[in-house]
Design an enzyme around this catalytic site. Structure first.
Site: not given
Length: 308
Positions: A262-264
């Site tokens: 996931e990217c945040g």
């Protein structure tokens, strides 16, 4: 790589830039654990279309957050159908986080989506102080996504998202997350609460498979990213997205070869975000200490004057 066209007259709504965004002022929709369990149980008995009908009635200030993946496109089409059958139903706007590093094919898709859904309002949020890749790299440096990945995620995705939520007064968002995408998403619920922001996250197609989503796209002739035909199943930034094989998880092409999934935006607070939070807490504590010291000095001076 060209930026996405904006302008209210074209149906796009471009956000103003701000470095002081905060989710603290967002309207909150409070759901107890029991309430969440009840709603998720009810949604398990509904079709995806009925889940969306329910969400548009249940949640105020509802938006769709999407990078124009297949699930997001299915959701858009269903929302358009709901609007057509009930013109009085609320119109759900779309939030797109333009990192400035999306594939050209993604930007081309947005134009085709706008033509297909002319009444759709797309709110575009970009990294603070940058309208194109050149401006981003002039301000933050080239290759930031490789040199400081979490800092890049914060600047390009998390901060713009927080700014979007604040400026649009978002209370709930529709996402395109599905359990079949693998990774941390295999334990999703239909309705969740983001513990860090208080935002309600609704995953209306959570129980759909990739083949179901693709079949819907084909059946309803919905425009999609042409990279899909080249082996890409989940498409993000060009520097961190790769094609996948038939046997790999749908999101295996994102940050391939790394533990990251996931990217945040959907995961717990990144280390960089934690650092910023810690800095803010330290500043607040320092300010409180200064106020306390100032108050004590005034008391001491007052006592000295009274003794004299």
């Amino acid at each position: 790589m060209r930026p996405v066209k904006d302008g209210v007259d074209s149906g796009y709504s471009t956000a103003a830039s701000s470095t002081t965004s905060s989710t603290a002022s967002l309207p909150q929709v409070t759901l107890t654990k029991m309430h969440l369990e009840h709603l998720n149980k009810q949604m398990s008995r509904m079709s995806a279309l009925d889940r969306l009908r329910f969400a548009t009635v249940m949640f105020p200030n509802l938006y769709q957050s999407t990078a124009f993946g297949l699930t997001g496109l299915v959701t858009m089409d269903m929302l358009a159908k709901i609007q057509a059958e009930s013109p009085e139903a609320p119109s759900i706007g779309t939030i797109f986080l333009d990192t400035l590093y999306h594939f050209k094919e993604t930007y081309d898709l947005i134009d085709r989506v706008k033509a297909r859904f002319p009444h759709l309002t797309i709110h575009i949020y970009r990294p603070d102080g940058a309208e194109n890749t050149a401006e981003f790299e002039e301000k933050y440096g080239e290759g930031l996504y490789d040199m400081a990945e979490e800092l890049y995620d914060w600047i390009a995705k998390v901060e713009p998202q927080q700014r979007a939520y604040t400026e649009l007064k978002v209370a709930a968002v529709l996402t395109g997350r599905r359990r079949s995408q693998g990774g941390a998403r295999d334990s999703l619920s239909y309705i969740e609460v983001d513990n860090e922001t208080g935002i309600i996250k609704i995953n209306p197609l959570m129980d759909w498979s990739f083949s179901q989503v693709k079949s819907y796209i084909t059946e309803h002739d919905i425009p999609y990213n042409v990279l899909l035909d080249q082996g890409y199943k989940s498409i993000g930034d060009w520097h961190s997205t790769s094609p996948v094989s038939e046997t790999e998880d749908e999101r295996a092409g994102r940050w391939k070869g790394r533990a990251k999934t996931e990217c945040g935006i959907h995961n717990k607070m990144s280390r960089y975000a934690q650092f910023l939070s810690g800095q803010q807490e330290q500043q607040q504590q320092s300010s409180e200490q200064e106020q306390l010291s100032s108050a004590l000095e005034k008391v001491e001076r007052s006592q000295q004057i009274s003794v004299m």
